[in-house]
Write an enzyme that holds these catalytic residues in place. Structure first.
Site, PDB file in Angstrom:
ATOM      1  N   LYS A  70     -53.732 -25.617  72.034  1.00  0.00           N
ATOM      2  CA  LYS A  70     -52.750 -24.533  72.058  1.00  0.00           C
ATOM      3  C   LYS A  70     -52.913 -23.777  73.359  1.00  0.00           C
ATOM      4  O   LYS A  70     -54.012 -23.725  73.918  1.00  0.00           O
ATOM      5  CB  LYS A  70     -52.992 -23.563  70.899  1.00  0.00           C
TER       6      LYS A  70
HETATM    7  N1  GLU Z   1     -45.700 -25.063  68.428  1.00  0.00           N
HETATM    8  C1  GLU Z   1     -45.417 -25.971  67.370  1.00  0.00           C
HETATM    9  C2  GLU Z   1     -46.488 -25.923  66.317  1.00  0.00           C
HETATM   10  O1  GLU Z   1     -47.210 -24.957  66.204  1.00  0.00           O
HETATM   11  C3  GLU Z   1     -45.121 -27.372  67.874  1.00  0.00           C
HETATM   12  C4  GLU Z   1     -46.238 -28.036  68.602  1.00  0.00           C
HETATM   13  C5  GLU Z   1     -45.826 -29.357  69.236  1.00  0.00           C
HETATM   14  O2  GLU Z   1     -44.716 -29.814  69.036  1.00  0.00           O
HETATM   15  O3  GLU Z   1     -46.683 -29.898  69.943  1.00  0.00           O
HETATM   16  O4  GLU Z   1     -46.620 -26.804  65.521  1.00  0.00           O
END
Ligand code: GLU
Length: 422
Positions: free
Chosen positions: A112
Site C-alpha cells: 500500500k
Molecule cells: N485500493 C484497492 C484496495 O484496497 C485496490 C487495490 C488494487 O487494485 O491493487 O483493494
C-alpha cells in the site's frame, strides 16, 4: 485519559490488524517463526517529496510505500492521498492487501502507498507534480514484476496515468502493467472502475441467499459515495435492492421508500455534493450507520464502526466496502448480536481481482470484453464467499477470522514451500 488511550489504540489500524492476526494465527497453530515473518512488512519506504506549488513556494510532502509480502507474487495495492495518512495505517493496509489477494487466490502479495496531503486543496498541476515525483522516488521498487500500484482513497485513473507515464519515461518504453486502474485507452480494463462495487453487490447477493432473503425486501444503507459506494449503490439500485440511505463525509440522505440512485448520481455530478438533493431527507452519516436496514455497507474509511456504536447497529448483514471500517472491539459486539459480517478482505476484493485481470491483459496485449471481466469476477467472488463461509462453519469461527485463517494458511504454505533464503 484512560478512555482516550483506549480509543487511540482502537483506532490504530496496525493494532486492529494485529488483533485479528493473533486470533487467526492461534487458531491455525501457526509456528512462531512464520508468525514473526508475517506480522512484519517485508519493506517500508519513506520518501519526502519536494513539489513546486502554484504560488511559487516549494512544499515537501511525506509519502510511504509499504510492501508487506511478495511470497505469492508481485506486491499489489493502492495509493491514497489524505491529510491523515500515517505509516501505521499504510502498514495495516499493506498487510490487508496480502490477505485479500490470498482470500481470492490471485497471484499477488500485498502493498500500500500513501501521501500525507490534502488533495481537495491542491490544483491539478500540483497533484500531477506530486504524483510524478513520488513515482520517480519509488522507481526501483515498483514494476510489473515487483510492485503494482492502483487507485485508493482520493486517487483515480488520472493519477494512475501519470504514474504509468513517469515509470515509462524512466524505462524508455511504455510499460502499461506497472499500475492498474488506468484509463481504458492506455491499458485499463473494462469493468475495473465498477469492479469493487460489483464485488460488494455479489457478496450481498450471496449473503442474502444464505439467509433466505430477497433483494426486493432488502433495505441497504451505504456510507460513502466515492468509487466503491457509488458503484455499489448504482448496481444494487438497478438490481432491485432498496437503497434507503447514502452517507457522505459532509452529511447523508435517507428515504424509507428508496433513493433514486441515478438521479442522485447525476445531481452529485452537477453539484459536486449530495447535499441539497430534494428526493430524500437529510440525515447525519453517523446516524445512518445505526439506522434500521437489512444491509449496511461502510464504503469510505477506517474505524467507523467501533465500541462506541457497534451495539446500536441494526443491520442484519454488514458488508465492508472500505478497508478496516470495523474495529476489533466492535467485532465482538457484532458477533454477540449475530450480525452476518462480510469482512473487507473478502467483500471489497472485487477491485484487486479486476486489477489482476488488467495486469494479465496488459501482459497479454489482448483485451477482454466487459462481459468476460464481469463473469470471471463473479466466479472468483462467489467461490471465495463459499470458501470463507465453509471455513467459518467447519472451524466454528466468525467470517472475518475464517478469511484471515484461510489467507494466512495460504501465504504460510507458500513460504514454507519456498523456504527461507539465507
Ligand atoms: N485500493 C484497492 C484496495 O484496497 C485496490 C487495490 C488494487 O487494485 O491493487 O483493494
Amino acid at each position: 485519559m484512560a478512555t482516550t488511550h483506549v480509543l487511540e489504540q482502537e483506532s490504530n489500524p496496525w493494532e486492529q490488524q494485529a488483533a485479528r492476526f493473533k486470533i487467526a494465527a492461534e487458531k491455525l497453530k501457526l509456528d512462531e517463526g512464520l508468525w514473526r515473518v508475517l506480522q512484519q512488512p517485508n519493506r517500508e519506504i519513506i520518501v519526502h517529496i519536494p513539489v513546486a506549488m502554484d504560488n511559487g513556494q516549494l512544499e515537501v510532502f511525506t509519502g510511504y510505500r509499504v510492501q508487506h509480502s511478495i511470497a505469492r507474487g508481485p506486491a499489489k495495492g493502492g495509493v491514497r492521498y489524505a491529510p491523515d495518512v500515517t505509516l501505521d495505517e499504510v502498514r495495516a493496509l499493506a498487510s490487508w492487501m496480502t490477505w485479500k489477494c490470498a482470500v481470492v487466490n490471485i497471484p499477488f502479495g500485498g502493498a500500500k502507498g500513501g501521501i500525507i496531503c490534502d488533495p481537495k486543496n491542491m490544483s491539478r498541476g500540483e497533484l500531477e507534480r506530486l504524483t510524478r515525483r513520488y513515482t520517480a522516488e519509488l522507481i526501483e521498487f515498483i514494476g510489473p514484476e515487483k510492485d503494482v500500484p492502483a487507485p485508493d482513497v482520493n486517487t483515480n485513473e488520472q493519477v494512475m496515468a501519470w504514474m504509468m507515464d513517469t515509470y515509462s519515461m524512466h524505462m524508455r518504453q511504455t510499460v502499461t502493467a506497472v499500475v492498474t486502474g488506468k484509463p481504458l485507452n492506455m491499458g485499463g480494463s473494462r469493468g475495473r472502475r465498477e469492479a469493487t462495487g460489483r464485488g460488494v453487490m455479489i457478496i450481498c447477493d450471496e449473503s442474502i441467499k444464505k439467509l433466505n432473503m430477497r433483494r426486493e425486501d432488502t433495505r441497504v444503507i451505504i456510507q460513502g459515495f466515492g468509487n466503491v459506494g457509488s458503484n455499489a449503490a448504482l448496481l444494487m439500485h438497478n438490481s432491485c435492492y432498496k437503497v434507503v440511505g447514502i452517507g457522505e463525509w459532509d452529511g447523508g440522505l435517507y428515504n424509507a421508500k428508496g433513493i433514486d440512485i441515478h438521479a442522485l448520481w447525476e445531481y452529485r455530478q452537477k453539484e459536486g455534493t449530495i447535499q441539497g438533493f430534494k428526493e430524500a431527507e437529510k440525515r447525519a452519516t453517523e446516524e445512518l450507520l445505526v439506522t434500521d436496514c437489512e444491509i449496511l455497507i461502510p464504503a469510505a474509511t477506517e474505524n467507523v464502526i467501533s465500541s462506541s456504536n457497534a451495539d446500536k447497529v441494526k443491520a442484519k448483514i454488514l458488508v465492508e466496502g472500505a478497508n478496516g471500517p470495523t474495529t476489533a472491539a466492535a467485532d465482538e459486539i457484532l458477533a454477540d448480536k449475530h450480525v452476518f459480517v462480510m469482512p473487507d478482505i473478502l467483500a471489497n476484493a472485487g477491485g484487486v481481482t479486476a486489477s489482476y485481470f488488467e495486469w494479465v491483459q496488459d501482459r497479454q496485449g489482448y483485451f477482454w470484453k466487459e462481459s468476460v471481466v464481469n463473469e470471471q469476477l463473479e466466479h472468483i467472488m462467489v467461490s471465495s464467499f463459499e470458501d470463507v463461509v465453509r471455513y467459518a462453519e467447519t472451524h466454528k469461527v466468525n467470517n472475518r477470522i475464517a478469511a484471515y485463517m484461510l489467507a494466512i494458511d495460504r501465504v504460510a504454505y507458500t513460504i514454507r514451500q519456498r523456504g527461507i533464503y539465507a
